[in-house]
Enzyme design. Structure first.
Site, PDB file in Angstrom:
ATOM      1  N   TRP A   1      -2.026  -1.073  -1.601  1.00  0.00           N
ATOM      2  CA  TRP A   1      -2.061  -2.655  -0.582  1.00  0.00           C
ATOM      3  C   TRP A   1      -1.422  -2.926   0.415  1.00  0.00           C
ATOM      4  CZ3 TRP A   1      -6.938  -1.480  -0.516  1.00  0.00           C
ATOM      5  CH2 TRP A   1      -7.706  -0.596  -1.356  1.00  0.00           C
TER       6      TRP A   1
ATOM      7  N   ASP B   1      -1.531 -11.473  -0.706  1.00  0.00           N
ATOM      8  CA  ASP B   1      -2.709 -11.587  -0.755  1.00  0.00           C
ATOM      9  C   ASP B   1      -3.166 -11.752  -2.513  1.00  0.00           C
ATOM     10  OD1 ASP B   1      -4.707  -9.402  -1.694  1.00  0.00           O
ATOM     11  OD2 ASP B   1      -3.655  -7.252  -0.966  1.00  0.00           O
TER      12      ASP B   1
ATOM     13  N   LYS C   1     -12.927  -8.761  -6.773  1.00  0.00           N
ATOM     14  CA  LYS C   1     -11.870  -8.598  -8.078  1.00  0.00           C
ATOM     15  C   LYS C   1     -12.008  -9.976  -8.832  1.00  0.00           C
ATOM     16  CE  LYS C   1     -11.026  -4.886  -6.460  1.00  0.00           C
ATOM     17  NZ  LYS C   1      -9.707  -5.554  -5.136  1.00  0.00           N
TER      18      LYS C   1
HETATM   19  C1  LIG Z   1      -9.044  -4.769  -3.882  1.00  0.00           C
HETATM   20  C2  LIG Z   1      -8.135  -5.125  -2.909  1.00  0.00           C
HETATM   21  C3  LIG Z   1      -8.013  -4.938  -1.654  1.00  0.00           C
HETATM   22  C4  LIG Z   1      -9.168  -4.652  -0.369  1.00  0.00           C
HETATM   23  O1  LIG Z   1     -10.073  -5.249  -0.924  1.00  0.00           O
HETATM   24  P1  LIG Z   1     -11.417  -4.985   0.263  1.00  0.00           P
HETATM   25  O2  LIG Z   1     -11.514  -6.070  -0.138  1.00  0.00           O
HETATM   26  O3  LIG Z   1     -11.851  -3.492  -1.032  1.00  0.00           O
HETATM   27  O4  LIG Z   1     -10.800  -5.084   1.469  1.00  0.00           O
HETATM   28  C5  LIG Z   1      -6.951  -5.926  -1.223  1.00  0.00           C
HETATM   29  N1  LIG Z   1      -5.747  -5.738  -2.387  1.00  0.00           N
HETATM   30  C6  LIG Z   1      -5.449  -6.283  -2.866  1.00  0.00           C
HETATM   31  C7  LIG Z   1      -4.378  -6.847  -4.071  1.00  0.00           C
HETATM   32  C8  LIG Z   1      -6.722  -5.479  -3.912  1.00  0.00           C
HETATM   33  O5  LIG Z   1      -7.250  -5.164  -5.276  1.00  0.00           O
END
Ligand SMILES: *Cc1c(COP(=O)(O)O)cnc(C)c1O
Length: 354
Positions: free
Chosen positions: A100, A167, A191
Protein backbone atom coordinates in the site's frame (compact mmCIF):
# COMPACT_ATOMS: atom_id res chain seq x y z
CA UNK A 1 -23.68 -21.02 13.67
CA UNK A 2 -21.78 -18.12 12.17
CA UNK A 3 -18.28 -18.79 10.86
CA UNK A 4 -15.15 -17.56 12.60
CA UNK A 5 -14.27 -14.82 10.16
CA UNK A 6 -10.59 -13.91 9.83
CA UNK A 7 -11.09 -12.16 6.49
CA UNK A 8 -8.64 -9.31 5.80
CA UNK A 9 -11.21 -7.02 4.24
CA UNK A 10 -14.07 -6.53 3.75
CA UNK A 11 -14.15 -8.01 7.21
CA UNK A 12 -16.23 -9.09 10.14
CA UNK A 13 -18.59 -6.56 11.72
CA UNK A 14 -20.44 -6.86 15.04
CA UNK A 15 -23.57 -9.04 15.02
CA UNK A 16 -25.73 -6.25 16.46
CA UNK A 17 -24.61 -3.97 13.63
CA UNK A 18 -25.79 -6.53 11.07
CA UNK A 19 -29.14 -6.75 12.85
CA UNK A 20 -29.68 -2.98 13.00
CA UNK A 21 -28.50 -2.50 9.41
CA UNK A 22 -30.80 -5.28 8.18
CA UNK A 23 -33.77 -3.73 9.98
CA UNK A 24 -32.99 -0.27 8.53
CA UNK A 25 -33.06 -1.69 5.00
CA UNK A 26 -36.75 -2.52 5.59
CA UNK A 27 -37.78 0.36 7.81
CA UNK A 28 -35.44 3.14 8.81
CA UNK A 29 -36.22 5.50 11.65
CA UNK A 30 -39.81 4.15 11.87
CA UNK A 31 -40.72 6.13 8.77
CA UNK A 32 -41.76 3.03 6.80
CA UNK A 33 -39.04 3.77 4.27
CA UNK A 34 -35.74 2.02 3.65
CA UNK A 35 -32.42 3.71 4.43
CA UNK A 36 -31.66 2.87 0.78
CA UNK A 37 -34.46 5.00 -0.66
CA UNK A 38 -34.46 8.24 1.31
CA UNK A 39 -32.73 11.49 0.40
CA UNK A 40 -29.22 11.96 1.67
CA UNK A 41 -30.34 15.46 2.60
CA UNK A 42 -33.30 14.25 4.65
CA UNK A 43 -33.22 15.02 8.36
CA UNK A 44 -32.82 11.41 9.50
CA UNK A 45 -29.79 10.84 7.25
CA UNK A 46 -28.15 14.16 8.07
CA UNK A 47 -28.45 13.11 11.71
CA UNK A 48 -26.65 9.84 10.85
CA UNK A 49 -23.67 11.47 9.17
CA UNK A 50 -23.40 14.08 11.91
CA UNK A 51 -23.44 11.37 14.55
CA UNK A 52 -20.78 9.43 12.65
CA UNK A 53 -18.53 12.50 12.50
CA UNK A 54 -19.01 13.19 16.18
CA UNK A 55 -18.21 9.58 17.10
CA UNK A 56 -15.00 9.63 15.04
CA UNK A 57 -13.73 12.73 16.84
CA UNK A 58 -14.77 11.42 20.26
CA UNK A 59 -13.21 8.00 19.78
CA UNK A 60 -9.95 9.49 18.48
CA UNK A 61 -9.95 12.15 21.20
CA UNK A 62 -9.75 14.94 18.62
CA UNK A 63 -12.69 17.15 19.53
CA UNK A 64 -12.27 20.91 19.17
CA UNK A 65 -8.74 20.71 17.81
CA UNK A 66 -9.32 21.94 14.28
CA UNK A 67 -9.99 18.54 12.69
CA UNK A 68 -12.62 17.89 10.03
CA UNK A 69 -14.14 14.48 9.30
CA UNK A 70 -15.08 13.43 5.78
CA UNK A 71 -16.79 10.34 4.40
CA UNK A 72 -15.65 10.03 0.80
CA UNK A 73 -15.72 7.38 -1.91
CA UNK A 74 -13.02 5.80 -4.01
CA UNK A 75 -11.38 3.79 -1.24
CA UNK A 76 -8.07 4.38 0.49
CA UNK A 77 -6.53 3.97 -2.97
CA UNK A 78 -8.04 7.31 -4.03
CA UNK A 79 -6.51 8.92 -0.96
CA UNK A 80 -3.04 7.98 -2.27
CA UNK A 81 -3.82 10.49 -4.99
CA UNK A 82 -5.85 13.06 -3.03
CA UNK A 83 -3.25 13.52 -0.30
CA UNK A 84 -0.60 14.38 -2.89
CA UNK A 85 -2.96 16.49 -5.00
CA UNK A 86 -3.91 18.62 -2.00
CA UNK A 87 -0.63 18.76 -0.09
CA UNK A 88 2.35 18.22 -2.36
CA UNK A 89 3.77 21.45 -3.71
CA UNK A 90 7.45 20.60 -4.17
CA UNK A 91 8.51 17.47 -2.39
CA UNK A 92 7.18 14.87 -0.01
CA UNK A 93 8.76 12.17 2.16
CA UNK A 94 7.37 8.61 2.26
CA UNK A 95 8.19 5.53 4.31
CA UNK A 96 7.84 2.37 2.25
CA UNK A 97 6.58 -0.54 4.35
CA UNK A 98 4.63 -2.59 1.84
CA UNK A 99 2.27 -2.86 -1.10
CA UNK A 100 0.00 0.00 0.00
CA UNK A 101 2.87 2.39 0.73
CA UNK A 102 4.38 1.51 -2.64
CA UNK A 103 1.10 2.41 -4.34
CA UNK A 104 0.86 5.68 -2.41
CA UNK A 105 4.41 6.55 -3.52
CA UNK A 106 3.58 5.76 -7.14
CA UNK A 107 0.67 8.20 -7.12
CA UNK A 108 2.55 10.98 -5.30
CA UNK A 109 5.39 10.86 -7.85
CA UNK A 110 2.97 12.41 -10.34
CA UNK A 111 2.91 15.63 -8.32
CA UNK A 112 6.46 16.46 -7.29
CA UNK A 113 9.75 15.24 -5.94
CA UNK A 114 9.44 12.13 -3.87
CA UNK A 115 11.86 11.10 -1.13
CA UNK A 116 11.61 7.50 0.00
CA UNK A 117 13.14 7.90 3.47
CA UNK A 118 13.46 4.14 4.01
CA UNK A 119 12.09 0.88 2.70
CA UNK A 120 11.84 -2.69 3.98
CA UNK A 121 11.53 -4.10 0.49
CA UNK A 122 14.99 -5.69 0.84
CA UNK A 123 13.44 -8.31 3.16
CA UNK A 124 10.03 -8.58 1.52
CA UNK A 125 8.56 -6.02 3.95
CA UNK A 126 8.95 -8.27 6.99
CA UNK A 127 10.01 -5.42 9.29
CA UNK A 128 9.46 -1.70 9.90
CA UNK A 129 12.53 0.44 9.07
CA UNK A 130 13.84 2.52 11.96
CA UNK A 131 16.30 5.39 12.32
CA UNK A 132 15.59 7.12 9.05
CA UNK A 133 15.73 10.85 8.63
CA UNK A 134 13.03 12.99 7.11
CA UNK A 135 14.03 16.10 5.15
CA UNK A 136 12.69 19.10 7.04
CA UNK A 137 11.77 20.92 3.86
CA UNK A 138 9.30 18.22 2.76
CA UNK A 139 5.69 19.31 2.42
CA UNK A 140 4.64 16.32 4.53
CA UNK A 141 5.63 12.84 5.66
CA UNK A 142 3.47 9.85 4.73
CA UNK A 143 3.42 6.45 6.38
CA UNK A 144 1.19 3.35 6.67
CA UNK A 145 0.45 2.49 10.30
CA UNK A 146 -0.43 -1.15 9.66
CA UNK A 147 0.64 -3.29 6.74
CA UNK A 148 -2.38 -5.45 6.14
CA UNK A 149 -0.70 -7.77 3.65
CA UNK A 150 2.63 -8.39 5.42
CA UNK A 151 1.43 -8.23 9.04
CA UNK A 152 3.71 -5.50 10.37
CA UNK A 153 2.66 -2.45 12.36
CA UNK A 154 4.34 0.80 13.30
CA UNK A 155 4.59 1.08 17.10
CA UNK A 156 6.19 4.53 17.13
CA UNK A 157 5.81 7.47 14.81
CA UNK A 158 8.46 10.08 14.07
CA UNK A 159 8.42 13.39 15.93
CA UNK A 160 8.38 15.93 13.13
CA UNK A 161 7.56 19.56 12.47
CA UNK A 162 6.02 18.98 9.04
CA UNK A 163 2.50 17.53 8.56
CA UNK A 164 2.18 13.83 9.37
CA UNK A 165 -0.09 11.92 6.97
CA UNK A 166 -1.04 8.34 7.72
CA UNK A 167 -2.89 5.52 5.98
CA UNK A 168 -4.59 3.82 8.96
CA UNK A 169 -6.95 1.68 6.89
CA UNK A 170 -6.35 -1.54 8.78
CA UNK A 171 -5.78 -0.43 12.36
CA UNK A 172 -7.81 2.70 12.95
CA UNK A 173 -9.86 2.49 16.19
CA UNK A 174 -7.87 -0.58 17.27
CA UNK A 175 -5.31 0.94 19.64
CA UNK A 176 -4.66 4.08 21.62
CA UNK A 177 -2.36 6.56 19.91
CA UNK A 178 -1.92 10.29 20.33
CA UNK A 179 -3.99 11.00 17.24
CA UNK A 180 -3.37 14.74 17.60
CA UNK A 181 0.17 14.11 16.29
CA UNK A 182 -1.36 13.31 12.89
CA UNK A 183 -2.48 16.03 10.49
CA UNK A 184 -4.27 13.77 8.06
CA UNK A 185 -5.51 10.25 8.69
CA UNK A 186 -7.34 8.21 6.09
CA UNK A 187 -8.87 4.75 6.17
CA UNK A 188 -11.01 2.63 3.88
CA UNK A 189 -13.98 1.68 6.07
CA UNK A 190 -13.98 -2.01 5.20
CA UNK A 191 -11.09 -3.06 7.44
CA UNK A 192 -12.07 -1.90 10.88
CA UNK A 193 -14.91 0.61 10.68
CA UNK A 194 -17.70 -0.64 8.45
CA UNK A 195 -18.55 -2.02 5.04
CA UNK A 196 -16.78 -1.22 1.76
CA UNK A 197 -17.98 1.94 0.05
CA UNK A 198 -16.76 4.83 2.14
CA UNK A 199 -13.38 6.15 3.15
CA UNK A 200 -12.81 8.09 6.32
CA UNK A 201 -10.62 11.19 6.17
CA UNK A 202 -9.74 13.10 9.32
CA UNK A 203 -7.83 16.21 8.44
CA UNK A 204 -6.49 19.19 10.34
CA UNK A 205 -7.91 22.05 8.36
CA UNK A 206 -4.92 24.36 8.69
CA UNK A 207 -2.68 22.15 6.50
CA UNK A 208 -4.94 22.72 3.49
CA UNK A 209 -4.89 25.50 0.90
CA UNK A 210 -1.10 25.64 0.59
CA UNK A 211 -0.62 24.25 -2.91
CA UNK A 212 -0.88 26.54 -5.91
CA UNK A 213 -2.32 24.06 -8.41
CA UNK A 214 -6.01 24.05 -9.30
CA UNK A 215 -7.75 21.07 -7.74
CA UNK A 216 -10.80 19.48 -9.41
CA UNK A 217 -13.90 19.63 -7.20
CA UNK A 218 -14.25 15.95 -6.37
CA UNK A 219 -10.59 15.76 -5.35
CA UNK A 220 -10.52 18.86 -3.20
CA UNK A 221 -10.64 18.35 0.56
CA UNK A 222 -11.63 21.95 1.23
CA UNK A 223 -14.69 21.66 -0.96
CA UNK A 224 -15.79 18.43 0.73
CA UNK A 225 -15.33 20.11 4.11
CA UNK A 226 -17.36 23.11 3.05
CA UNK A 227 -20.16 20.85 1.78
CA UNK A 228 -19.97 18.53 4.82
CA UNK A 229 -19.34 15.43 2.66
CA UNK A 230 -22.46 16.26 0.62
CA UNK A 231 -20.93 17.87 -2.46
CA UNK A 232 -22.41 14.86 -4.22
CA UNK A 233 -24.45 11.93 -2.91
CA UNK A 234 -22.43 10.30 -0.15
CA UNK A 235 -22.39 6.48 0.19
CA UNK A 236 -25.45 6.55 2.42
CA UNK A 237 -25.59 2.91 3.50
CA UNK A 238 -21.85 2.57 4.09
CA UNK A 239 -21.89 5.70 6.25
CA UNK A 240 -24.90 4.38 8.19
CA UNK A 241 -23.30 1.01 8.90
CA UNK A 242 -20.02 2.72 9.86
CA UNK A 243 -21.97 4.92 12.28
CA UNK A 244 -23.53 1.81 13.84
CA UNK A 245 -20.10 0.21 14.22
CA UNK A 246 -18.65 3.32 15.83
CA UNK A 247 -21.62 3.47 18.18
CA UNK A 248 -21.04 -0.17 19.10
CA UNK A 249 -17.40 0.62 19.86
CA UNK A 250 -18.29 3.68 21.93
CA UNK A 251 -20.81 1.67 23.99
CA UNK A 252 -18.21 -1.03 24.68
CA UNK A 253 -15.82 1.51 26.15
CA UNK A 254 -14.07 2.94 23.09
CA UNK A 255 -10.50 2.35 21.99
CA UNK A 256 -9.20 1.92 25.56
CA UNK A 257 -11.43 -1.12 25.97
CA UNK A 258 -11.03 -2.66 22.51
CA UNK A 259 -7.25 -2.31 22.59
CA UNK A 260 -7.15 -4.64 25.61
CA UNK A 261 -9.26 -7.21 23.79
CA UNK A 262 -7.12 -6.84 20.66
CA UNK A 263 -3.97 -7.38 22.75
CA UNK A 264 -5.47 -10.51 24.28
CA UNK A 265 -6.36 -11.93 20.88
CA UNK A 266 -2.92 -11.14 19.45
CA UNK A 267 -1.08 -12.62 22.46
CA UNK A 268 -3.13 -15.78 22.27
CA UNK A 269 -2.37 -16.35 18.58
CA UNK A 270 1.27 -15.22 18.54
CA UNK A 271 1.83 -17.27 21.72
CA UNK A 272 0.68 -20.37 19.86
CA UNK A 273 2.66 -19.54 16.70
CA UNK A 274 5.81 -19.27 18.85
CA UNK A 275 5.08 -22.33 20.99
CA UNK A 276 3.85 -24.76 18.35
CA UNK A 277 6.87 -26.35 16.61
CA UNK A 278 4.87 -26.78 13.38
CA UNK A 279 4.43 -23.03 12.81
CA UNK A 280 6.49 -19.92 12.42
CA UNK A 281 5.68 -16.23 12.19
CA UNK A 282 6.63 -14.37 9.01
CA UNK A 283 7.75 -11.01 10.39
CA UNK A 284 10.15 -9.56 12.97
CA UNK A 285 8.60 -10.09 16.42
CA UNK A 286 8.82 -6.48 17.59
CA UNK A 287 6.97 -5.25 14.50
CA UNK A 288 4.13 -7.76 14.59
CA UNK A 289 0.69 -6.37 13.89
CA UNK A 290 -2.07 -6.91 16.44
CA UNK A 291 -4.58 -6.80 13.56
CA UNK A 292 -3.12 -9.08 10.86
CA UNK A 293 -0.94 -12.01 11.93
CA UNK A 294 1.02 -13.72 9.15
CA UNK A 295 2.48 -17.19 9.64
CA UNK A 296 3.24 -20.44 7.85
CA UNK A 297 3.86 -24.12 8.45
CA UNK A 298 7.51 -25.12 8.62
CA UNK A 299 6.69 -28.19 6.55
CA UNK A 300 4.58 -27.26 3.55
CA UNK A 301 3.49 -30.87 3.17
CA UNK A 302 1.17 -30.29 6.14
CA UNK A 303 -0.68 -27.41 4.44
CA UNK A 304 -3.47 -29.55 3.04
CA UNK A 305 -4.14 -31.20 6.39
CA UNK A 306 -4.17 -27.86 8.16
CA UNK A 307 -6.47 -26.37 5.52
CA UNK A 308 -8.92 -29.22 5.93
CA UNK A 309 -8.89 -28.87 9.71
CA UNK A 310 -9.61 -25.14 9.86
CA UNK A 311 -12.30 -25.35 7.23
CA UNK A 312 -13.92 -28.15 9.21
CA UNK A 313 -13.82 -25.89 12.29
CA UNK A 314 -15.90 -23.26 10.44
CA UNK A 315 -12.98 -20.86 10.06
CA UNK A 316 -13.03 -18.48 7.09
CA UNK A 317 -10.48 -16.23 5.41
CA UNK A 318 -7.18 -17.64 6.63
CA UNK A 319 -5.27 -17.85 3.34
CA UNK A 320 -2.32 -15.46 3.12
CA UNK A 321 -2.28 -12.68 0.54
CA UNK A 322 -1.28 -13.97 -2.88
CA UNK A 323 1.96 -11.95 -2.77
CA UNK A 324 3.07 -13.47 0.56
CA UNK A 325 1.60 -16.97 0.77
CA UNK A 326 1.20 -18.91 4.01
CA UNK A 327 -1.58 -17.84 6.35
CA UNK A 328 -2.97 -14.55 7.59
CA UNK A 329 -5.36 -14.21 10.50
CA UNK A 330 -6.99 -10.79 10.57
CA UNK A 331 -8.26 -9.98 14.03
CA UNK A 332 -10.20 -6.77 13.62
CA UNK A 333 -12.21 -5.18 16.43
CA UNK A 334 -15.37 -7.21 15.88
CA UNK A 335 -13.61 -10.62 15.94
CA UNK A 336 -14.31 -12.28 19.30
CA UNK A 337 -11.58 -13.85 21.41
CA UNK A 338 -13.31 -17.24 21.11
CA UNK A 339 -12.70 -17.20 17.35
CA UNK A 340 -8.96 -16.88 17.97
CA UNK A 341 -9.26 -19.72 20.50
CA UNK A 342 -10.95 -21.83 17.81
CA UNK A 343 -7.96 -21.24 15.51
CA UNK A 344 -5.46 -22.04 18.26
CA UNK A 345 -7.37 -25.27 19.01
CA UNK A 346 -7.00 -26.28 15.36
CA UNK A 347 -3.27 -25.53 15.40
CA UNK A 348 -2.92 -27.76 18.46
CA UNK A 349 -5.01 -30.49 16.89
CA UNK A 350 -2.69 -30.51 13.89
CA UNK A 351 0.29 -30.81 16.24
CA UNK A 352 -1.28 -33.84 17.95
CA UNK A 353 -2.12 -35.53 14.66
CA UNK A 354 1.04 -34.66 12.72
C1 LIG B 1 -6.96 -2.28 2.00
C2 LIG B 1 -5.98 -1.19 2.15
C3 LIG B 1 -5.89 -0.15 1.20
C4 LIG B 1 -6.75 -0.11 -0.04
O1 LIG B 1 -8.04 0.21 0.31
P1 LIG B 1 -9.18 0.38 -0.80
O2 LIG B 1 -10.29 0.95 0.03
O3 LIG B 1 -9.47 -0.97 -1.35
O4 LIG B 1 -8.70 1.32 -1.83
C5 LIG B 1 -4.96 0.84 1.44
N1 LIG B 1 -4.17 0.83 2.51
C6 LIG B 1 -4.22 -0.15 3.44
C7 LIG B 1 -3.31 -0.11 4.61
C8 LIG B 1 -5.13 -1.19 3.28
O5 LIG B 1 -5.19 -2.17 4.19
Amino acid sequence: MKKHNFSAGPCILPEEVFQKAAAAVRNFNNDNLSILEISHRSKPFVAVIEKARKLVLELLDLKDQGYQVLFLQGGASSQFLLTAYNLLQKKAAYLNTGTWSTKAIQEARLFGELIEVASSKDKNFTYIPKNYSIPKDSDYFHCTSNNTIYGTQMKVFPEIEIPLVCDMSSDIFSRKLDFSKFDLIYAGAQKNMGPAGTTLVVVKEDILGKVTREIPSMLKYQLHIEKESMFNTPPVFAVYVSMLTLEWLQDLGGITFIEKVNQQKASLLYGEIDRNPLFKGLVTSEDRSIMNATFCLNDKRLNDRFDALWKEADINGLAGHRSVGGYRASMYNALPLYSVQALVDVMQELERKA
